[in-house]
Design a protein around this motif. Structure first.
Motif, PDB file in Angstrom:
ATOM      1  N   VAL A  29      44.767  48.979  40.978  1.00  0.00           N
ATOM      2  CA  VAL A  29      44.588  47.533  40.997  1.00  0.00           C
ATOM      3  C   VAL A  29      43.425  47.234  41.922  1.00  0.00           C
ATOM      4  O   VAL A  29      43.293  47.820  42.997  1.00  0.00           O
TER       5      VAL A  29
ATOM      6  N   ILE B 298      44.033  37.711  35.647  1.00  0.00           N
ATOM      7  CA  ILE B 298      44.308  39.143  35.748  1.00  0.00           C
ATOM      8  C   ILE B 298      43.813  39.833  34.483  1.00  0.00           C
ATOM      9  O   ILE B 298      44.113  39.383  33.370  1.00  0.00           O
TER      10      ILE B 298
ATOM     11  N   LEU C 260      47.164  35.711  46.064  1.00  0.00           N
ATOM     12  CA  LEU C 260      46.583  36.943  45.530  1.00  0.00           C
ATOM     13  C   LEU C 260      47.270  38.169  46.134  1.00  0.00           C
ATOM     14  O   LEU C 260      47.590  39.133  45.425  1.00  0.00           O
ATOM     15  N   THR C 261      47.498  38.120  47.442  1.00  0.00           N
ATOM     16  CA  THR C 261      48.178  39.233  48.116  1.00  0.00           C
ATOM     17  C   THR C 261      49.576  39.448  47.547  1.00  0.00           C
ATOM     18  O   THR C 261      50.002  40.582  47.306  1.00  0.00           O
TER      19      THR C 261
ATOM     20  N   THR D 260      50.566  38.609  44.565  1.00  0.00           N
ATOM     21  CA  THR D 260      50.425  39.091  43.192  1.00  0.00           C
ATOM     22  C   THR D 260      50.181  40.595  43.167  1.00  0.00           C
ATOM     23  O   THR D 260      50.779  41.322  42.356  1.00  0.00           O
ATOM     24  N   VAL D 261      49.322  41.077  44.036  1.00  0.00           N
ATOM     25  CA  VAL D 261      49.059  42.522  44.112  1.00  0.00           C
ATOM     26  C   VAL D 261      50.339  43.277  44.474  1.00  0.00           C
ATOM     27  O   VAL D 261      50.627  44.343  43.921  1.00  0.00           O
TER      28      VAL D 261
ATOM     29  N   THR E   1      43.281  49.882  44.967  1.00  0.00           N
ATOM     30  CA  THR E   1      44.523  50.502  45.411  1.00  0.00           C
ATOM     31  C   THR E   1      45.125  51.305  44.264  1.00  0.00           C
ATOM     32  O   THR E   1      45.382  50.755  43.186  1.00  0.00           O
TER      33      THR E   1
ATOM     34  N   VAL F 108      41.962  39.646  39.716  1.00  0.00           N
ATOM     35  CA  VAL F 108      42.654  40.923  39.914  1.00  0.00           C
ATOM     36  C   VAL F 108      42.502  41.740  38.640  1.00  0.00           C
ATOM     37  O   VAL F 108      42.594  41.194  37.537  1.00  0.00           O
TER      38      VAL F 108
ATOM     39  N   HIS G  25      40.501  44.124  43.491  1.00  0.00           N
ATOM     40  CA  HIS G  25      40.080  42.730  43.689  1.00  0.00           C
ATOM     41  C   HIS G  25      38.914  42.736  44.668  1.00  0.00           C
ATOM     42  O   HIS G  25      38.621  43.765  45.297  1.00  0.00           O
TER      43      HIS G  25
ATOM     44  N   ILE H  66      52.418  43.532  41.394  1.00  0.00           N
ATOM     45  CA  ILE H  66      51.839  44.545  40.498  1.00  0.00           C
ATOM     46  C   ILE H  66      52.235  45.951  40.955  1.00  0.00           C
ATOM     47  O   ILE H  66      52.617  46.796  40.134  1.00  0.00           O
ATOM     48  N   GLU H  67      52.161  46.197  42.250  1.00  0.00           N
ATOM     49  CA  GLU H  67      52.543  47.517  42.773  1.00  0.00           C
ATOM     50  C   GLU H  67      54.016  47.805  42.498  1.00  0.00           C
ATOM     51  O   GLU H  67      54.394  48.914  42.112  1.00  0.00           O
TER      52      GLU H  67
ATOM     53  N   LEU I 296      43.595  45.461  36.597  1.00  0.00           N
ATOM     54  CA  LEU I 296      44.296  46.738  36.431  1.00  0.00           C
ATOM     55  C   LEU I 296      43.352  47.641  35.658  1.00  0.00           C
ATOM     56  O   LEU I 296      43.070  47.400  34.481  1.00  0.00           O
TER      57      LEU I 296
END
Length: 299
Positions: A271, A95, A282-283, A285-286, A159, A144, A273, A289-290, A146
């Motif tokens: 964010v 990340i 990964l999904t 993790t996103v 996103t 990923v 990817h 993050i959100e 930011l």
């Protein structure tokens, strides 16, 4: 060889009794005895000494038991690992963060990821400019990112997370530090420290557009690649800097932050990817993050 035969043999070898092994396997004893005889026939060796009271391992049987236990443990481990991967609880991800997210968001994010996804091995790369992050996403060096939009690369899924207000970073003895708020026009004739134009920083374009819209000709004295270096130069009295409000988390002696007004401008945080990436870890993790971005204050 049927894996069931391995499980049958291990049960009998560990119980040293066909009846107890059959109960453990939830099956009748005759088919269990038949399966062990078939296994011995397939191997061409005797694995068990049978008596009316107990079952003992032959020397070959003891050696076979060790390997059979290892094989079954490996198979069970593989199945568990596959389930964890499918659930997004196992894997490796890198990340990257822009400077402001490095200080304001990464501490809470790394803690939350460690709590929710303990089986995922995370690597973090802070203080990256957006063009460098995009290139790292393309090459696979980063999974990923930011970053600050806009991002024009159609191979990436971007996103939006939130909008961060802009503030002015000043040394404590700077004339503008006496103000409670700083207007864009107040930066006329003020030495400025900005993120590097040569490395195509998003913030460089944001700051120049902001000042030009206010009729201010920017007096840029230093260009840097890292936010920490930028704030260090501000502390040294080498100029002022317009930065996203989350940079205020980087508390440095001798630096004060003042809200930027007229206009009160914001910059986005997103964010990103690769668009084709949809692995469960990964999904997840996103999604974390959100969640952290929504719950964390801008600073």
């Amino acid at each position: 060889m049927d894996v069931r035969h391995l499980r049958y043999f291990v049960a009998v070898a560990e119980e040293r009794h066909f009846g107890r092994a059959a109960q453990r396997l939830h099956m009748a004893q005759p088919p269990l005895s038949q399966a062990i005889r078939q296994l011995e026939a397939d191997l061409g060796v005797t694995l068990l000494h049978r008596t009316t009271r107990r079952v003992d391992l032959t020397e070959a049987g003891a050696a076979y038991l060790t390997r059979a236990q290892e094989i079954l443990a490996s198979l069970d481990g593989a199945a568990q690992e596959a389930r964890l991967v499918a659930a997004g609880a196992l894997g490796r991800l890198a990340i990257s963060c822009v400077g402001s997210a490095t200080y304001s968001l990464l501490p809470a994010l790394s803690r939350q990821l460690a709590t929710e996804l303990p089986g995922v091995d995370f690597a973090f790369h802070g203080e990256m400019l957006v063009p460098d992050q995009i290139e790292a996403l393309r090459s696979g060096a980063v999974d990923v990112a930011l970053l600050r939009p806009p991002v024009a690369d159609l191979s990436l899924t971007v996103t939006a997370l939130r909008q961060d207000r802009l503030v002015v970073a000043l040394s404590g003895d700077h004339p503008l530090a006496a103000k409670r708020r700083v207007r864009a026009v107040d930066l006329r004739d003020t030495d400025l420290i900005v993120h590097s134009a040569g490395r195509r920083s998003v913030m460089y374009d944001v700051v120049l557009r902001l000042l030009h819209d206010a009729g201010v000709e920017p007096r840029i004295r230093h260009e840097v690649g890292e936010t920490s270096t930028l704030i260090t130069l501000v502390a040294g009295g080498l100029g002022a800097a317009v930065v996203p409000e989350p940079v205020t988390a980087l508390a440095l002696a001798g630096v004060v932050y003042r809200p930027l007004v007229r206009p009160a401008t914001t910059v986005g945080l997103a964010v990103a990817h690769r668009a084709h990436r949809a692995e469960p870890h990964l999904t997840r993790t996103v999604a974390v993050i959100e969640e952290v971005s929504r719950s964390s204050p801008t600073r």
